[in-house]
Structure formats: structure tokens, C-alpha cells
Design a protein around this motif. Structure first.
Motif, PDB file in Angstrom:
ATOM      1  N   GLY A 162       0.457  -1.620  -0.011  1.00 46.18           N
ATOM      2  CA  GLY A 162       0.127  -0.234  -0.369  1.00 46.18           C
ATOM      3  C   GLY A 162       0.727   0.641  -0.015  1.00 46.18           C
ATOM      4  O   GLY A 162       1.578   1.177   0.036  1.00 46.18           O
ATOM      5  N   LEU A 163       0.581   2.698  -0.485  1.00 46.37           N
ATOM      6  CA  LEU A 163       0.986   3.563  -0.570  1.00 46.37           C
ATOM      7  C   LEU A 163       0.895   3.973   1.093  1.00 46.37           C
ATOM      8  O   LEU A 163      -0.689   4.455   1.264  1.00 46.37           O
ATOM      9  CB  LEU A 163       0.844   4.831  -1.566  1.00 46.37           C
ATOM     10  CG  LEU A 163       0.562   4.023  -2.724  1.00 46.37           C
ATOM     11  CD1 LEU A 163       0.516   5.411  -3.631  1.00 46.37           C
ATOM     12  CD2 LEU A 163       1.871   3.247  -3.134  1.00 46.37           C
ATOM     13  N   ALA A 164       1.612   4.985   1.705  1.00 45.29           N
ATOM     14  CA  ALA A 164       1.343   4.751   2.892  1.00 45.29           C
ATOM     15  C   ALA A 164       2.039   6.891   3.134  1.00 45.29           C
ATOM     16  O   ALA A 164       3.075   6.603   2.495  1.00 45.29           O
ATOM     17  CB  ALA A 164       1.873   4.763   4.193  1.00 45.29           C
ATOM     18  N   ILE A 165       1.045   7.932   3.821  1.00 48.69           N
ATOM     19  CA  ILE A 165       1.571   9.352   3.622  1.00 48.69           C
ATOM     20  C   ILE A 165       2.222   9.670   5.461  1.00 48.69           C
ATOM     21  O   ILE A 165       1.467   8.805   6.195  1.00 48.69           O
ATOM     22  CB  ILE A 165       0.029  10.077   4.124  1.00 48.69           C
ATOM     23  CG1 ILE A 165      -0.594   9.490   2.502  1.00 48.69           C
ATOM     24  CG2 ILE A 165       0.542  11.134   3.302  1.00 48.69           C
ATOM     25  CD1 ILE A 165      -0.479   9.408   1.332  1.00 48.69           C
ATOM     26  N   ALA A 166       3.031  10.112   5.187  1.00 48.50           N
ATOM     27  CA  ALA A 166       3.893  10.831   6.007  1.00 48.50           C
ATOM     28  C   ALA A 166       3.965  12.089   6.371  1.00 48.50           C
ATOM     29  O   ALA A 166       3.963  12.914   5.161  1.00 48.50           O
ATOM     30  CB  ALA A 166       5.572   9.703   6.417  1.00 48.50           C
ATOM     31  N   VAL A 167       3.589  12.339   7.910  1.00 51.56           N
ATOM     32  CA  VAL A 167       3.720  13.817   8.280  1.00 51.56           C
ATOM     33  C   VAL A 167       4.945  14.000   9.687  1.00 51.56           C
ATOM     34  O   VAL A 167       5.006  12.930   9.780  1.00 51.56           O
ATOM     35  CB  VAL A 167       2.491  14.677   8.140  1.00 51.56           C
ATOM     36  CG1 VAL A 167       1.269  14.445   6.866  1.00 51.56           C
ATOM     37  CG2 VAL A 167       1.880  13.224   9.545  1.00 51.56           C
ATOM     38  N   HIS A 168       4.840  15.213   9.199  1.00 52.98           N
ATOM     39  CA  HIS A 168       5.532  15.906  10.703  1.00 52.98           C
ATOM     40  C   HIS A 168       4.763  14.752  11.970  1.00 52.98           C
ATOM     41  O   HIS A 168       4.062  15.137  11.937  1.00 52.98           O
ATOM     42  CB  HIS A 168       6.259  17.054  11.277  1.00 52.98           C
ATOM     43  CG  HIS A 168       7.121  17.341  12.291  1.00 52.98           C
ATOM     44  ND1 HIS A 168       6.520  17.166  13.084  1.00 52.98           N
ATOM     45  CD2 HIS A 168       8.681  17.542  12.196  1.00 52.98           C
ATOM     46  CE1 HIS A 168       7.707  17.554  14.103  1.00 52.98           C
ATOM     47  NE2 HIS A 168       9.224  17.301  13.552  1.00 52.98           N
ATOM     48  N   PRO A 169       5.908  13.851  13.238  1.00 49.96           N
ATOM     49  CA  PRO A 169       4.731  13.765  14.678  1.00 49.96           C
ATOM     50  C   PRO A 169       4.510  14.786  14.943  1.00 49.96           C
ATOM     51  O   PRO A 169       3.204  14.526  15.624  1.00 49.96           O
ATOM     52  CB  PRO A 169       5.945  13.096  15.392  1.00 49.96           C
ATOM     53  CG  PRO A 169       7.177  13.716  14.914  1.00 49.96           C
ATOM     54  CD  PRO A 169       7.166  13.961  12.931  1.00 49.96           C
ATOM     55  N   SER A 170       4.252  16.204  14.886  1.00 49.33           N
ATOM     56  CA  SER A 170       3.614  17.073  15.444  1.00 49.33           C
ATOM     57  C   SER A 170       2.374  17.736  14.845  1.00 49.33           C
ATOM     58  O   SER A 170       1.640  18.636  15.601  1.00 49.33           O
ATOM     59  CB  SER A 170       4.133  18.020  16.150  1.00 49.33           C
ATOM     60  OG  SER A 170       5.511  18.685  14.974  1.00 49.33           O
ATOM     61  N   LEU A 171       2.295  16.929  13.908  1.00 49.61           N
ATOM     62  CA  LEU A 171       1.213  17.934  12.921  1.00 49.61           C
ATOM     63  C   LEU A 171       0.137  17.371  13.531  1.00 49.61           C
ATOM     64  O   LEU A 171      -0.379  16.074  13.410  1.00 49.61           O
ATOM     65  CB  LEU A 171       1.777  16.928  11.726  1.00 49.61           C
ATOM     66  CG  LEU A 171       0.107  17.933  10.507  1.00 49.61           C
ATOM     67  CD1 LEU A 171       0.259  19.752  10.704  1.00 49.61           C
ATOM     68  CD2 LEU A 171       0.419  17.030   9.353  1.00 49.61           C
ATOM     69  N   ASN A 172      -1.251  18.517  13.724  1.00 49.16           N
ATOM     70  CA  ASN A 172      -1.968  17.873  14.138  1.00 49.16           C
ATOM     71  C   ASN A 172      -3.130  17.910  13.524  1.00 49.16           C
ATOM     72  O   ASN A 172      -4.514  18.598  13.513  1.00 49.16           O
ATOM     73  CB  ASN A 172      -2.567  18.788  15.073  1.00 49.16           C
ATOM     74  CG  ASN A 172      -4.143  18.705  16.522  1.00 49.16           C
ATOM     75  OD1 ASN A 172      -4.121  17.559  16.295  1.00 49.16           O
ATOM     76  ND2 ASN A 172      -3.928  19.489  17.019  1.00 49.16           N
ATOM     77  N   ILE A 173      -3.719  16.482  13.102  1.00 47.74           N
ATOM     78  CA  ILE A 173      -4.259  16.014  12.537  1.00 47.74           C
ATOM     79  C   ILE A 173      -5.264  15.044  11.913  1.00 47.74           C
ATOM     80  O   ILE A 173      -3.811  14.086  12.047  1.00 47.74           O
ATOM     81  CB  ILE A 173      -4.616  16.936  10.638  1.00 47.74           C
ATOM     82  CG1 ILE A 173      -5.377  17.006   9.433  1.00 47.74           C
ATOM     83  CG2 ILE A 173      -3.104  15.760   9.632  1.00 47.74           C
ATOM     84  CD1 ILE A 173      -5.140  17.400   8.608  1.00 47.74           C
ATOM     85  N   PRO A 174      -6.420  14.318  12.092  1.00 51.07           N
ATOM     86  CA  PRO A 174      -6.728  12.978  12.381  1.00 51.07           C
ATOM     87  C   PRO A 174      -6.645  12.008  10.496  1.00 51.07           C
ATOM     88  O   PRO A 174      -6.151  10.752  11.157  1.00 51.07           O
ATOM     89  CB  PRO A 174      -8.227  13.073  12.710  1.00 51.07           C
ATOM     90  CG  PRO A 174      -8.719  14.369  11.934  1.00 51.07           C
ATOM     91  CD  PRO A 174      -7.332  15.614  12.275  1.00 51.07           C
ATOM     92  N   GLY A 175      -6.186  12.888   9.547  1.00 48.61           N
ATOM     93  CA  GLY A 175      -6.233  12.053   8.662  1.00 48.61           C
ATOM     94  C   GLY A 175      -6.823  12.837   7.100  1.00 48.61           C
ATOM     95  O   GLY A 175      -6.927  14.302   7.897  1.00 48.61           O
TER      96      GLY A 175
END
Length: 355
Positions: A162-175
């Protein structure tokens, strides 16, 4: 006296008839018993090159171990292709070498380009590879190019990714929904505040279109064929992208799930087809950076197998159908991967088994 001779003759004749009948019965029983044994013997195993119907994506019907696979050719065979396959190659090639030392596999990198699905399939068509490893389905132009050279191509699914999306761990967003992801990479959304997050500029990262099936699949399935926006920063490798992402709170990147999910310095982001209906690519609960690497996130295999996670794909072995040793080698490699031993190695490499 004459009467006694006649009685004797009749008796002898009767005995001869009985004996003949018994002998005939014995011969008949022996013949039929022999025929029955012949029919119950196993038929000789064909040594011809298997056709498409001989390859199955069901590991249960493909045997339990490498030793049960027939038709493994001898020789040195070159292969190449998708970088998403790297972990599978590392996990499975040593096992194949141990089981079949005369089935020698050599990974070949392109001379003037980075490895990837497209270049691997091109090298296969041009005769520089025996078979190719792909992270996307064959494209019409590749099928046509092969036919122009006098053969067909066959893709054999051996694993789920699958393709996974990576963001900074501090980003406050549920999805994110797939529509929101498309908006980011086509330039319509350039601040996380537009997507329910903090007031923070979005910096999308991507590998170049020319370097991999992952990018091609993302553009096809997520962007519906639209080009990457001008603000998308191109990076050479996933390692480089994750290094940038770890120091950029507004960054976002996509790659093969096994390359993203276990990472410690980034956060894999849940995805959904509808707002508020997100499925994580990892098994919950999410492991935090404080728990990593002692506890790393694992793939959400059930969601990948059922299709609940919205960005899944198959990994393929691509084989020439030209009825020669190259086809036999490619199909043998796929058969090995579809055994229970092969599927276990694929799972240990971080991918998902075929059902």
C-alpha cells in the motif's frame, strides 16, 4: 467294457473343461488386476514450461516450501525493477539460493538511471533482464512495445502493498481523504488550515515521475492523471524525503507502506475515502517516537487485505511469454514466492500476504 471306456472319456473331458475354465478365470483376474494397478499409478510429471494457468496467487495451493516447487531451471538469471521490492529481495533471495544453488539470481541496476518499475520493465522488453519486479500493473504502452518485439508480457501478483502518507509527528490532524491528498499534490491546498489542521504552510515531497512505479501509481490513482504541482519538491530517495520531513512540521510525503509505517521520526497518517472515516496503515495503537525503536508500528494487514485501507496495490513479477528459459525462470521465481515459505518471507519483509 465299452460302457466303462465311455464313462472314463466323459470324466476326462469334464475335468479338462473345468481346468480350462479355471485357467481362463485366473488369466482374466490377473489381467484386470494388472490394469487396475496401472490406472492408479501417478501420471508422469510434465517438464514443459508452465502456462498462465499453472501460476496461482493462492499460496495454499502452491505448496508449503521451496523444496516442493518443480521446474526450477539452472543458470544465471538477471532481474531488476522496483525499489519497493528491496526488502523482499533481501529476505527471499538468500533462501532461494540455499534451496536451489544452481538457480542463480543477479540484480541488475540500470546504467544511466535510478532503479524503478518503469526502467525494469523497459530493460525486460529490451532483453537486458530475464524478468522484472513491478510495483504497479503493466501499462498499455509496455504491452504494445513487447508485442512489437514479438512476445507478450505476463504479470503475476505475489504480494500486497500500500502507499502510506508520512507527516511530521507534531502535525495535529486526524487523517486525510483521498480528495484532500489530491488537493495538496495538485496545488489547490497549500496550508494545513484548509484541511482542518494548524495554520501552517504545506510542503509536499515526491520522488520524480521517471523513477518509480510508486509515483506513477500515485499520479494515476490519487491525482487522476494530473501532474504534480509546481510547489512539490522532488527528492531522489525516500531516505532523503524522510530526513526533510523530520525537520519540517508542514511537510508531507508518500511511499510504499513498509518504508513509512515502521519509521520512528515521522507519523504515518490515516486515510479515508470519506471525511471522518479514516483507516490507519498501522496496527493501533500508534507507537510514539518515545517507544521507538523498541516498539515499531506494524502494517495493518487486515485493512490491506480487505481493501478497507484506500491505497493498496499488488506487487508483480513480470515475465516474457516467449516459451524459452527466461519465461521458465520468471515463472519459477513467482512460484517460489507464492509458496507458504515465500509468503512468510514476504510478510517478514513488511509486506502483506496474498490471500
Amino acid at each position: 467294457m465299452s460302457s466303462q471306456k465311455n464313462e472314463t472319456a466323459v470324466l476326462v473331458l469334464t475335468l479338462l473343461i473345468i481346468a480350462g475354465g479355471l485357467a481362463g478365470g485366473f488369466w482374466w483376474l490377473t489381467k484386470n488386476s494388472s490394469t487396475s494397478v496401472e490406472l492408479s499409478d501417478p501420471q508422469p510429471r510434465s517438464t514443459s514450461t508452465p502456462n498462465t494457468s499453472d501460476i496461482t496467487s493462492d499460496p495454499e495451493s502452491s505448496g508449503s516450501s521451496f523444496s516442493g516447487v518443480s521446474g526450477i531451471p539452472k543458470g544465471l538469471f538477471s532481474y531488476g525493477g522496483s525499489t519497493s521490492w528491496a526488502a523482499i529481495r533481501q529476505a527471499i533471495d538468500p533462501q532461494i539460493r540455499a534451496a536451489y544453488p544452481e538457480f542463480q539470481l543477479r540484480f541488475v541496476e540500470p546504467t544511466n538511471a535510478s532503479p524503478g518499475t518503469s526502467i525494469g520493465i523497459r530493460m525486460l522488453i529490451e532483453g537486458r533482464l530475464t524478468f522484472a519486479q513491478s510495483s504497479r500493473p503493466l501499462q498499455d504502452r509496455e504491452v504494445s512495445r513487447a508485442q512489437q518485439r514479438g512476445f507478450n508480457l505476463k504479470e503475476i501478483p505475489v504480494a500486497i502493498d500500500g502507499l502510506a502518507i508520512a507527516v511530521h509527528p507534531s502535525l495535529n490532524i486526524p487523517g486525510l481523504t483521498l480528495a484532500q491528498l489530491k488537493a495538496i499534490y495538485t496545488g489547490k491546498a497549500n496550508n494545513w488550515k484548509q484541511l482542518g489542521g494548524p495554520n501552517l504552510p504545506i510542503q509536499p515531497y515526491s520522488r520524480p515521475m521517471s523513477e518509480g512505479g510508486t509515483v506513477e501509481l500515485f499520479i494515476q490513482d490519487v491525482l487522476a492523471g494530473q501532474a504534480l504541482a509546481a510547489n512539490v519538491e522532488l527528492v531522489g530517495t525516500t531516505t532523503q524525503a524522510l530526513q526533510k520531513l523530520a525537520s519540517n512540521r508542514g511537510g508531507i510525503y508518500y511511499a510504499s507502506a513498509p518504508e513509512i509505517v515502521p519509521q520512528c521520526r515521522i507519523r504515518p497518517l490515516p486515510l479515508g475515502r470519506q471525511p471522518g472515516q479514516f483507516t490507519p496503515p498501522y496496527q493501533e495503537p500508534l507507537a510514539t517516537a518515545n517507544n521507538c525503536p523498541q516498539r515499531r508500528n506494524q502494517l495493518n494487514t487486515d485493512a490491506f487485505q480487505t481493501g478497507q485501507y484506500p491505497l493498496t496495490r499488488n506487487l508483480y513479477v513480470v515475465v516474457k511469454q516467449d516459451d524459452d528459459l527466461a519465461q521458465q525462470a520468471g515463472e519459477a521465481y513467482a512460484k517460489l514466492l507464492l509458496t507458504q515459505q515465500g509468503q512468510s518471507a514476504i510478510a517478514n519483509a513488511g509486506f502483506v500476504r496474498m490471500r
